[in-house]
Design a protein around this motif. Structure first.
Motif, PDB file in Angstrom:
ATOM      1  N   MET A  86       0.835  -1.190   0.000  1.00 22.84           N
ATOM      2  CA  MET A  86       0.000   0.000   0.000  1.00 22.84           C
ATOM      3  C   MET A  86       0.882   1.256   0.000  1.00 22.84           C
ATOM      4  N   LEU A  87       1.901   1.245   0.849  1.00 23.25           N
ATOM      5  CA  LEU A  87       2.807   2.404   0.922  1.00 23.25           C
ATOM      6  C   LEU A  87       3.493   2.639  -0.418  1.00 23.25           C
ATOM      7  N   ALA A  88       3.891   1.545  -1.039  1.00 24.29           N
ATOM      8  CA  ALA A  88       4.569   1.692  -2.330  1.00 24.29           C
ATOM      9  C   ALA A  88       3.655   2.411  -3.325  1.00 24.29           C
ATOM     10  N   VAL A  89       2.394   1.969  -3.372  1.00 26.10           N
ATOM     11  CA  VAL A  89       1.451   2.611  -4.294  1.00 26.10           C
ATOM     12  C   VAL A  89       1.258   4.075  -3.907  1.00 26.10           C
ATOM     13  N   ALA A  90       1.100   4.319  -2.599  1.00 25.20           N
ATOM     14  CA  ALA A  90       0.826   5.688  -2.140  1.00 25.20           C
ATOM     15  C   ALA A  90       1.981   6.619  -2.448  1.00 25.20           C
ATOM     16  N   ILE A  91       3.176   6.086  -2.455  1.00 28.71           N
ATOM     17  CA  ILE A  91       4.324   6.968  -2.686  1.00 28.71           C
ATOM     18  C   ILE A  91       4.641   7.092  -4.169  1.00 28.71           C
ATOM     19  N   ILE A  92       4.355   6.047  -4.931  1.00 30.44           N
ATOM     20  CA  ILE A  92       4.696   6.114  -6.362  1.00 30.44           C
ATOM     21  C   ILE A  92       3.564   6.729  -7.187  1.00 30.44           C
ATOM     22  N   ALA A  93       2.311   6.320  -6.914  1.00 30.95           N
ATOM     23  CA  ALA A  93       1.216   6.722  -7.808  1.00 30.95           C
ATOM     24  C   ALA A  93       0.998   8.243  -7.893  1.00 30.95           C
ATOM     25  N   PRO A  94       0.859   8.953  -6.758  1.00 23.06           N
ATOM     26  CA  PRO A  94       0.580  10.393  -6.909  1.00 23.06           C
ATOM     27  C   PRO A  94       1.642  11.156  -7.707  1.00 23.06           C
ATOM     28  N   PRO A  95       2.943  10.930  -7.452  1.00 16.54           N
ATOM     29  CA  PRO A  95       3.910  11.663  -8.273  1.00 16.54           C
ATOM     30  C   PRO A  95       3.823  11.322  -9.760  1.00 16.54           C
TER      31      PRO A  95
END
Lengths: 139, 348, 501
Positions: free
Chosen positions: A115-124
């Motif tokens: 989940m963290l990976a998605v949260a950190i990669i997706a928005p940028p």
């Protein structure tokens, strides 16, 4: 004879004709529902009580609250760096994390990690694509 | 010119990023400027003119200028919210005309914004009749009104599309007081609606544009959709700046034959009515004057170079840069002229 | 000669390929639309040249309209407004484990609809345009009215359904009576104190993704995020396998829906979403099993997807033969022509025959590319279902925010609209109001108003709706047929219910 069927529409008030018509139809239908379903409407308190009793309150109201905070924060944060879309970028990361944690059932390390990976990669990535490549204005 | 706007922007922003401290010190212009426009269409003339200007400004100043077609009402709101100069607005005569016509929620641009430099003119505002119309000239139309014949004119009320119609009524009044009542509006929406009003025989004359209607004037006259120009409202000066080959099969000389002074729609006893649809900038009144000045100066430099003119002309717009002070005076006087006609017609 | 040159030009083919793929992705992400895909690529076309630029934009259009079917079927969230009716039967199919089958049906129907409309465009554009101008305000109102009658057919409970639909119309009227559509610029129905935000009314796209996307997520939150489906669920037993035999007996449906979509596209101002709504209505009212619609009937998916892809060719007819765009996406194409200094109008086709041929070719190729890529991508699409909800939903919400904010180029109220209608949609379900008729009312409300009021304003005679033309009379036959069918259907449902109890 022709005068009997003629209607003249005054352009200056023509913005009210259709809303009034639809309003009347809506009220009539509403009235019909009130009469037909009066029993169900009378006991609707019961329905709401059940709804709130069975509801997963933390998840439901939590999701609403987090979303409201997200929307409220986006514009002021974005205003610090005008028209750069950073408001969206900066607020989306914690939003995805917070909502992800809230929706998660077993907060295992693997689940949190992905989940963290998605949260950190997706928005940028999304920000870069829309703001820099597609050249759209983001908050 | 095979370099896209985006390539330029990428290059420009890369350059801006490197030169940022310097550029920032030099002009203090924000790095990202949002140009909101008074139209919500990305296919229309406002958007085209705005993007030509935005592109040139981006290139010249090394900043990002994004065009956001949010529509007039939202554009005024966005402009009012931002006094840092990071939001500027671009629109045309509609912005003050809609206030003169009393459209709900229209601000007074001369009081509530700072009117900036003018950019360009769309010379295309025109009136058309069906190819088989009995009216051969504006004079026929005014004569018909005088003779008590109802002439129905399809317009979009409250702005650029209505101003020529107002001028017709004013001319009818000058010619034969009272005959203006025979020139009646058919209130429609966009160009498609106006054309349709003609084809449905709901209108005798429609407002249109050279760009959108020229091909219909080239159809064989037995085609049910064929039209004829009857009046082009632009000033002869503006039309003379347009390319000589004109647009489509209509040359500049053909156009001049439909415009003043060849076609006379009197505004006063000795002056013809003309209308140029001009694009110009507006700023939030609290914007730092130095910032506004920087943009005005940049535009002056851009126009001095001459490349932007080509861009406008190739899309059938006429470049028309007026420095801010001059532009304010010009637009204010236009506003006053039209205000007089509109209120004269109203009072009777 | 030029056409062959284009076909051999790797740029031309490459742009179609890339455009179609990008369009599919845009269409597939809730909140992103075909219109947006075209809008963001518009500036690129200046440097690409006319033919290549158009090839890119047209394939984005084709891909974008089609991509919307993916989330519509798998998540019940329409990717684009025109795929709303795809959710009605596509999502129930996916829920009972026929997601893959539904996707395949939808893809084939899309291509068929697209090709039907291209044939119409290529051979009959000028004729169709001449026919389209016979539609005055009156006939356009009747078309909208006909589309509105689908509310009755879609309702589970006739009274509540129609009430929801009328409520949708009512809410769509909030704000300014838009001058650019022919209104007088006055505002109405704005609650006190809300003028600043609501003078433009609620924008359609945020309402739509709010009521479908946000509502679904709120409902799931309310239930405590129950475990979702896994990949295995969408490929259960052989009975759910896709086979071409599904299309047996659907040729008529395909042709009819494709033609309806094309025709709606041809009428400027009727609006793209009406295409799939009308073809869905037509399919339901003429079906031998109308009661299966809304519960996972493949014919419903076929009608919806053939209808909305039929739009792609249709909307180009008025653009290229009258200079008038048929929907919001083709309106952007005018910008592409203007950038190149090309006039579009009644002489366009004859003066630019090469461009015209290249455009049609690009769209045919794009349809084929779409067919092949979508068919092979189904596996990957399906994986969406396997993404854990705690990752999928926040991501969808974030994309909805981008979609809502950028649809009108940066209006923050559109983002709030998303949430307002998300909560409203949740309330509607609780109150037993019906979402499908509501959204149809909301989409069609503004056009219904303008054409109704303008008909009276122009003709001054309330009977004009009956006496205007043979087209009007024909439309009344359709309207009455649709209403009668809905009533019969609802009776039959009730008596079925009564027998079972």
């Amino acid at each position: 004879m022709e005068n009997l069927t003629r209607v003249t529409i005054d352009f200056d008030t023509s913005h009210l004709i259709f809303p009034i018509m639809i309003g009347v139809i809506l009220s009539l239908l509403g009235l019909a529902i009130l009469i037909r379903d009066r029993a169900a409407i009378m006991s609707s308190g019961q329905m709401w009580a059940t709804t709130f009793r069975d509801m997963d309150k933390p998840r439901f109201f939590g999701a609403l609250a987090i979303t409201i905070v997200y929307f409220l924060a986006m514009v002021p944060v974005g205003n610090i760096w005008p028209n750069a879309g950073y408001g969206f970028l900066i607020c989306s990361v914690p939003y995805v994390i917070a909502l992800g944690l809230l929706f998660m059932h077993s907060r295992s390390r693997a689940a949190i990690g992905s989940m963290l990976a998605v949260a950190i990669i997706a928005p940028p990535v999304v920000w870069w694509l829309f703001s820099e490549v597609f050249f759209l204005t983001l908050p | 010119m095979t370099i896209s706007r985006r390539t330029l922007l990428v290059a420009a922003s890369a350059a801006a990023l490197m030169a940022q401290p310097m550029a920032a010190a030099a002009q203090d212009l924000p790095r990202n400027v949002r140009m909101v426009i008074g139209s919500s269409s990305t296919g229309g003339d406002t958007y085209q003119n705005a993007s030509i200007l935005a592109e040139s400004l981006s290139e010249h100043l090394g900043i990002n200028v994004r065009v956001d077609p949010v529509g007039a009402s939202e554009a005024f709101k966005a402009l009012a919210r931002d006094s840092r100069g990071t939001t500027i607005m671009m629109h045309h005569d509609q912005s003050y005309l809609q206030e003169l016509y009393g459209i709900e929620g229209s601000p007074d641009i001369f009081a509530e914004t700072i009117v900036g430099p003018t950019i360009s003119v769309n010379p295309g505002n025109a009136y058309l009749v069906p190819a088989d119309s009995p009216y051969q000239s504006m004079d026929d139309i005014l004569a018909a009104a005088e003779a008590g014949e109802r002439v129905r004119v399809a317009i979009q009320p409250g702005g650029v599309s209505e101003i020529g119609f107002t001028a017709m009524r004013n001319a009818a009044r000058l010619r034969a007081p009272g005959s203006e009542a025979n020139i009646v509006p058919v209130n429609t929406g966009d160009q498609a609606d106006k054309n349709q009003a003609m084809w449905d025989d709901l209108a005798d004359v429609i407002n249109g544009s050279i760009q959108a209607n020229e091909q219909f004037t080239q159809l064989p006259s037995d085609d049910p959709t064929a039209m004829r120009f009857i009046w082009i409202t632009a000033t002869p000066e503006t039309l003379n700046k347009a390319p000589a080959e004109g647009l489509g099969a209509t040359s500049r000389d053909d156009m001049l034959a439909y415009a003043a002074p060849a076609v006379s729609v009197p505004m006063t006893a000795d002056e013809n009515f003309t209308f140029d649809k001009e694009f110009f900038l507006m700023f939030n009144p609290e914007t730092d004057p130095a910032l506004i000045q920087a943009i005005d100066t940049a535009m002056e430099e851009i126009y001095a170079k001459g490349a932007i003119q080509e861009r406008f002309l190739s899309s059938f717009f006429t470049p028309q840069y007026r420095p801010m002070a001059e532009a304010q005076e010009h637009l204010q006087s236009k506003n006053n002229d039209y205000e007089t006609i509109i209120s004269d017609l109203k009072s009777e | 000669m030029d056409l062959l040159a284009h076909l051999l030009d790797p740029w031309f083919i490459g742009l179609i390929f890339g455009g179609t793929l990008m369009g599919i992705v845009f269409g597939a992400i809730p909140g992103m639309t075909a219109t947006m895909a075209v809008a963001v690529c518009l500036p690129l076309t200046f440097s690409l040249g006319l033919v290549n630029g158009l090839a890119l934009l047209l394939s984005l259009y084709v891909g974008g309209i089609t991509g919307g079917l993916v989330p519509a079927i798998l998540l019940g969230i329409p990717g684009t407004p025109s795929s709303i009716t795809t959710t009605f039967d596509g999502f129930p199919m996916a829920k009972r484990g026929e997601g893959e089958k539904a996707l395949k049906i939808a893809i084939i129907a899309s291509v068929a609809g697209g090709l039907v409309s291209l044939v119409a465009l290529f051979f009959f554009a000028p004729v169709l345009a001449k026919f389209a101008i016979k539609f005055s305000y009156v006939e356009k109102f009747l078309i909208i009215f006909f589309a509105l009658t689908v509310m009755a057919a879609l309702s589970k409970d006739m009274l509540l359904g129609i009430f929801s639909g009328v409520l949708g119309i009512f809410l769509s009227l909030i704000g300014t009576y838009d001058i650019t559509n022919g209104g007088n610029g006055h505002t109405r129905l704005i609650p006190p104190g809300m003028d600043y935000w609501l003078d433009g009314g609620f924008a359609l796209l945020p309402v739509l993704i709010g009521i479908f996307g946000v509502t679904v997520i709120l409902e799931e939150a309310e239930l405590g995020m129950p475990r979702g489906q896994s990949l295995k669920d969408i490929e259960v037993g052989p009975h759910s396998r896709f086979s071409f035999s599904i299309f047996k007996g659907q040729t008529l449906n395909l042709l009819r829906s494709g033609s309806i979509g094309t025709f709606v596209g041809i009428l400027p101002g009727v609006g793209g979403s009406a295409a799939s709504i009308l073809s869905y209505t037509a399919a339901k009212t003429t079906s031998r099993h109308p009661e299966r619609f809304g519960k996972g009937e493949p014919a419903g998916v076929i009608a919806s997807e053939a209808g909305n892809n039929g739009l792609t060719g249709g909307a180009l007819v008025p653009l290229l033969s009258l200079g008038i765009p048929g929907d919001s996406t083709t309106a952007l194409l005018i910008g592409a022509f203007a950038l190149q200094g090309i006039q579009v109008g009644p002489l366009f086709i004859s003066q630019n025959i090469d461009t015209w041929n290249a455009m049609i070719t690009a769209m045919v190729i794009s349809n084929l590319v779409m067919l092949v890529t979508m068919f092979f991508a189904i596996r990957w699409f399906a994986m969406v279902i396997a993404v854990p909800k705690q990752i999928l939903y926040p991501f969808i919400l974030m994309m909805c925010v981008i979609g809502a904010y950028t649809i009108n180029y940066g209006i923050i109220f559109d983002v709030w609209t998303l949430l307002i209608f998300g909560v409203f949609g949740w309330l509607m379900v609780k109150l037993k109001l019906e979402v499908a008729p509501f959204i149809i009312g909301f989409i069609l409300g503004p056009s219904a108003e303008i054409y109704f009021v303008k008909s009276l304003e122009s003709f001054g005679d309330p009977f004009i709706f009956f006496t205007k033309s043979w087209i009007a009379a024909f439309l009344w036959v359709l309207i009455i047929a649709s209403v009668v069918m809905s009533v019969i259907l609802s009776r039959r449902n009730r008596s079925d219910g009564a027998m079972r109890t």
